[in-house]
Design a protein around this motif. Structure first.
Motif, PDB file in Angstrom:
ATOM      1  N   GLY A   1      53.779  28.618  54.755  1.00  0.00           N
ATOM      2  CA  GLY A   1      52.767  29.574  54.328  1.00  0.00           C
ATOM      3  C   GLY A   1      52.458  29.512  52.855  1.00  0.00           C
ATOM      4  N   GLN A   2      52.625  28.334  52.234  1.00  0.00           N
ATOM      5  CA  GLN A   2      52.317  28.201  50.811  1.00  0.00           C
ATOM      6  C   GLN A   2      50.835  28.471  50.561  1.00  0.00           C
ATOM      7  OE1 GLN A   2      53.929  25.977  52.722  1.00  0.00           O
ATOM      8  NE2 GLN A   2      55.342  24.688  51.563  1.00  0.00           N
ATOM      9  N   LEU A   3      50.556  29.231  49.495  1.00  0.00           N
ATOM     10  CA  LEU A   3      49.178  29.572  49.160  1.00  0.00           C
ATOM     11  C   LEU A   3      48.728  28.983  47.828  1.00  0.00           C
ATOM     12  CD1 LEU A   3      49.231  33.359  50.147  1.00  0.00           C
ATOM     13  CD2 LEU A   3      48.381  31.447  51.505  1.00  0.00           C
ATOM     14  N   GLY A   4      49.677  28.576  46.972  1.00  0.00           N
ATOM     15  CA  GLY A   4      49.340  28.055  45.659  1.00  0.00           C
ATOM     16  C   GLY A   4      50.116  28.781  44.574  1.00  0.00           C
ATOM     17  N   SER A   5      49.969  28.317  43.346  1.00  0.00           N
ATOM     18  CA  SER A   5      50.674  28.902  42.202  1.00  0.00           C
ATOM     19  C   SER A   5      49.851  30.015  41.578  1.00  0.00           C
ATOM     20  CB  SER A   5      50.949  27.820  41.156  1.00  0.00           C
ATOM     21  OG  SER A   5      49.733  27.378  40.578  1.00  0.00           O
ATOM     22  N   THR A   6      50.381  30.616  40.512  1.00  0.00           N
ATOM     23  CA  THR A   6      49.647  31.668  39.811  1.00  0.00           C
ATOM     24  C   THR A   6      48.366  31.132  39.175  1.00  0.00           C
ATOM     25  OG1 THR A   6      51.074  31.270  37.878  1.00  0.00           O
ATOM     26  CG2 THR A   6      51.668  33.097  39.320  1.00  0.00           C
ATOM     27  N   ALA A   7      48.323  29.835  38.909  1.00  0.00           N
ATOM     28  CA  ALA A   7      47.108  29.239  38.348  1.00  0.00           C
ATOM     29  C   ALA A   7      46.019  29.073  39.410  1.00  0.00           C
ATOM     30  CB  ALA A   7      47.429  27.876  37.722  1.00  0.00           C
ATOM     31  N   GLU A   8      46.412  29.124  40.685  1.00  0.00           N
ATOM     32  CA  GLU A   8      45.464  28.875  41.769  1.00  0.00           C
ATOM     33  C   GLU A   8      45.126  30.113  42.579  1.00  0.00           C
ATOM     34  OE1 GLU A   8      46.900  24.441  43.107  1.00  0.00           O
ATOM     35  OE2 GLU A   8      48.296  26.105  43.416  1.00  0.00           O
ATOM     36  N   VAL A   9      45.995  31.101  42.562  1.00  0.00           N
ATOM     37  CA  VAL A   9      45.835  32.267  43.438  1.00  0.00           C
ATOM     38  C   VAL A   9      45.520  33.516  42.629  1.00  0.00           C
ATOM     39  CG1 VAL A   9      46.992  33.783  45.096  1.00  0.00           C
ATOM     40  CG2 VAL A   9      47.391  31.307  45.167  1.00  0.00           C
ATOM     41  N   HIS A  10      44.527  34.250  43.069  1.00  0.00           N
ATOM     42  CA  HIS A  10      44.235  35.565  42.510  1.00  0.00           C
ATOM     43  C   HIS A  10      44.218  36.561  43.647  1.00  0.00           C
ATOM     44  CE1 HIS A  10      42.469  38.703  39.967  1.00  0.00           C
ATOM     45  NE2 HIS A  10      41.736  39.007  41.027  1.00  0.00           N
ATOM     46  N   VAL A  11      45.047  37.595  43.552  1.00  0.00           N
ATOM     47  CA  VAL A  11      45.096  38.636  44.572  1.00  0.00           C
ATOM     48  C   VAL A  11      44.189  39.777  44.121  1.00  0.00           C
ATOM     49  CG1 VAL A  11      46.556  40.210  45.870  1.00  0.00           C
ATOM     50  CG2 VAL A  11      47.449  37.984  45.177  1.00  0.00           C
ATOM     51  N   SER A  12      43.129  40.001  44.852  1.00  0.00           N
ATOM     52  CA  SER A  12      42.147  41.014  44.479  1.00  0.00           C
ATOM     53  C   SER A  12      42.723  42.418  44.599  1.00  0.00           C
ATOM     54  CB  SER A  12      40.921  40.891  45.390  1.00  0.00           C
ATOM     55  OG  SER A  12      39.960  41.878  45.079  1.00  0.00           O
ATOM     56  N   SER A  13      42.284  43.288  43.709  1.00  0.00           N
ATOM     57  CA  SER A  13      42.706  44.690  43.735  1.00  0.00           C
ATOM     58  C   SER A  13      41.604  45.539  43.129  1.00  0.00           C
ATOM     59  CB  SER A  13      44.004  44.878  42.937  1.00  0.00           C
ATOM     60  OG  SER A  13      43.765  44.691  41.552  1.00  0.00           O
ATOM     61  N   GLY A  14      41.747  46.841  43.258  1.00  0.00           N
ATOM     62  CA  GLY A  14      40.773  47.727  42.649  1.00  0.00           C
ATOM     63  C   GLY A  14      40.787  47.653  41.141  1.00  0.00           C
ATOM     64  N   VAL A  15      41.945  47.342  40.562  1.00  0.00           N
ATOM     65  CA  VAL A  15      42.069  47.206  39.114  1.00  0.00           C
ATOM     66  C   VAL A  15      41.449  45.908  38.636  1.00  0.00           C
ATOM     67  CG1 VAL A  15      43.710  46.988  37.201  1.00  0.00           C
ATOM     68  CG2 VAL A  15      44.138  48.638  39.037  1.00  0.00           C
ATOM     69  N   ASP A  16      41.664  44.833  39.380  1.00  0.00           N
ATOM     70  CA  ASP A  16      41.201  43.497  38.968  1.00  0.00           C
ATOM     71  C   ASP A  16      40.632  42.773  40.188  1.00  0.00           C
ATOM     72  OD1 ASP A  16      40.752  41.301  37.379  1.00  0.00           O
ATOM     73  OD2 ASP A  16      42.806  40.544  37.512  1.00  0.00           O
ATOM     74  N   PRO A  17      39.376  43.066  40.564  1.00  0.00           N
ATOM     75  CA  PRO A  17      38.813  42.509  41.802  1.00  0.00           C
ATOM     76  C   PRO A  17      38.747  40.981  41.837  1.00  0.00           C
ATOM     77  CG  PRO A  17      37.494  44.334  41.007  1.00  0.00           C
ATOM     78  CD  PRO A  17      38.461  43.993  39.912  1.00  0.00           C
ATOM     79  N   SER A  18      38.503  40.351  40.690  1.00  0.00           N
ATOM     80  CA  SER A  18      38.393  38.897  40.661  1.00  0.00           C
ATOM     81  C   SER A  18      38.924  38.371  39.337  1.00  0.00           C
ATOM     82  CB  SER A  18      36.939  38.451  40.862  1.00  0.00           C
ATOM     83  OG  SER A  18      36.113  38.962  39.837  1.00  0.00           O
ATOM     84  N   ARG A  19      39.300  37.101  39.333  1.00  0.00           N
ATOM     85  CA  ARG A  19      39.799  36.501  38.103  1.00  0.00           C
ATOM     86  C   ARG A  19      38.683  36.432  37.064  1.00  0.00           C
ATOM     87  NH1 ARG A  19      44.288  32.854  37.249  1.00  0.00           N
ATOM     88  NH2 ARG A  19      44.581  32.805  39.515  1.00  0.00           N
ATOM     89  N   GLY A  20      39.003  36.821  35.846  1.00  0.00           N
ATOM     90  CA  GLY A  20      38.004  36.793  34.789  1.00  0.00           C
ATOM     91  C   GLY A  20      37.226  38.095  34.712  1.00  0.00           C
ATOM     92  N   ALA A  21      36.152  38.060  33.944  1.00  0.00           N
ATOM     93  CA  ALA A  21      35.341  39.260  33.731  1.00  0.00           C
ATOM     94  C   ALA A  21      34.504  39.571  34.962  1.00  0.00           C
ATOM     95  CB  ALA A  21      34.438  39.072  32.523  1.00  0.00           C
ATOM     96  N   GLU A  22      34.355  40.883  35.264  1.00  0.00           N
ATOM     97  CA  GLU A  22      33.517  41.317  36.379  1.00  0.00           C
ATOM     98  C   GLU A  22      32.276  42.015  35.854  1.00  0.00           C
ATOM     99  OE1 GLU A  22      36.813  42.755  36.489  1.00  0.00           O
ATOM    100  OE2 GLU A  22      37.760  41.413  37.942  1.00  0.00           O
ATOM    101  N   PRO A  23      31.214  42.033  36.631  1.00  0.00           N
ATOM    102  CA  PRO A  23      30.016  42.786  36.212  1.00  0.00           C
ATOM    103  C   PRO A  23      30.312  44.277  36.191  1.00  0.00           C
ATOM    104  CG  PRO A  23      29.804  41.980  38.470  1.00  0.00           C
ATOM    105  CD  PRO A  23      31.019  41.318  37.898  1.00  0.00           C
TER     106      PRO A  23
END
Length: 229
Positions: free
Chosen positions: A168-190
Motif C-alpha cells: 500500500g505504498q503511496l509515496g514520500s512526503t515530497a510526493e503525497v499531500h493529504v488534503s484538509s480543511g486547513v491545507d486543502p492543496s499543496r502550495g497557495a490556494e485561491p
C-alpha cells in the motif's frame, strides 16, 4: 479520511475497555486529548509540505513514550509517575499510549494513509485489503502482496531481479499531500477555496461514534455504582 471525532470515538472505546478501576472523567479526558495530538500535524503541513499525516503520525512517538514509561516505572529506583499519580497514572499512561498508536495513527493508516516510520523511512502507506478463506485457494490476504521475480523483471531469463512488495505504498512526503480543511492543496490556494472539515463520512464512522458514546456512558454509570468491584 477519518475526522478527529471518529478518532476520539475509537479512543473512547479503548478507554471504556482498558482503564478498569482508573476510569473517571479525568482519565477519559487524558486519553482523548492524547488521541487528538497526531492530527495536529495538519498545521505542520502548511510550513513543511507533505508532513501532514507524517510528522506526528509516526509510530516512533508512542514507541518512545512507551519506552519512557517502562524505564520510569520498571527500571528507575524511584518512579516519577508512580510518585506523582500512583497506579492511576500508570494505567492511564499505558491506555493513552495505545490510544495514540491505534486510534490516533492506526485508523488513518488503514483508512486513508499515513507515514508510520517518518522520518526514518519516508513513505506513506495505506493498509487496505482483505483476509478470507476460500475452499479452493485456502487462506488469502491482500494487505501485502509479493510479485515473484519473473514479474518484477519483466519475465527475463532465469527470473532475474528481486520480488516486488506492494504494502500500500503511496509515496514520500515530497510526493503525497493529504488534503484538509486547513491545507486543502499543496502550495497557495485561491481566496475562495472550499475548506471542508469532516465529522463523519460514512455509515460505519457514524456507528463507531454512537457506539463509543453508549460505551462511555454505560461505563460511567457502572463506575458510580457503590457495589462495583
Amino acid at each position: 479520511m477519518p475526522s478527529t471525532v471518529v478518532h476520539c470515538a475509537l479512543a473512547g472505546l479503548l478507554a471504556a475497555a482498558l482503564l478498569g478501576p482508573a476510569f473517571d472523567r479525568r482519565a477519559v479526558a487524558v486519553v482523548l486529548l492524547v488521541t487528538v495530538v497526531p492530527d495536529l500535524d495538519v498545521f505542520s503541513g502548511v510550513v513543511l509540505p507533505g508532513t501532514h499525516r507524517a510528522l506526528l503520525h509516526t509510530l516512533l512517538v508512542p514507541a518512545l513514550v512507551g519506552g519512557l514509561v517502562v524505564y520510569d516505572t520498571r527500571l528507575r529506583e524511584r518512579s516519577w509517575l508512580l510518585g506523582r499519580h500512583g497506579w492511576w497514572g500508570v494505567r492511564v499512561a499505558w491506555v493513552a499510549v495505545l490510544a495514540y498508536a491505534f486510534a490516533g495513527i492506526g485508523l488513518d493508516l488503514f483508512v486513508g494513509g499515513a507515514n508510520p516510520l517518518y522520518p526514518l523511512h519516508d513513505q506513506f502507506y495505506r493498509f487496505s485489503g482483505s483476509i478470507e478463506y476460500s475452499t479452493q485457494r485456502g487462506w488469502v490476504q491482500t494487505f501485502v502482496e509479493v510479485a515473484p521475480p519473473e514479474t518484477a523483471s519483466g519475465g527475463g531469463a532465469g527470473g532475474r531481479g528481486a520480488p516486488t512488495v506492494d504494502a500500500g505504498q503511496l509515496g514520500s512526503t515530497a510526493e503525497v499531500h493529504v488534503s484538509s480543511g486547513v491545507d486543502p492543496s499543496r502550495g497557495a490556494e485561491p481566496a475562495d477555496v472550499d475548506r471542508v472539515f469532516p465529522v463523519v463520512r460514512s455509515g460505519w464512522q457514524l456507528l463507531l461514534v454512537l457506539t463509543s458514546l453508549v460505551a462511555l456512558a454505560g461505563r460511567a454509570v457502572e463506575s458510580r455504582r457503590p457495589d462495583r468491584l
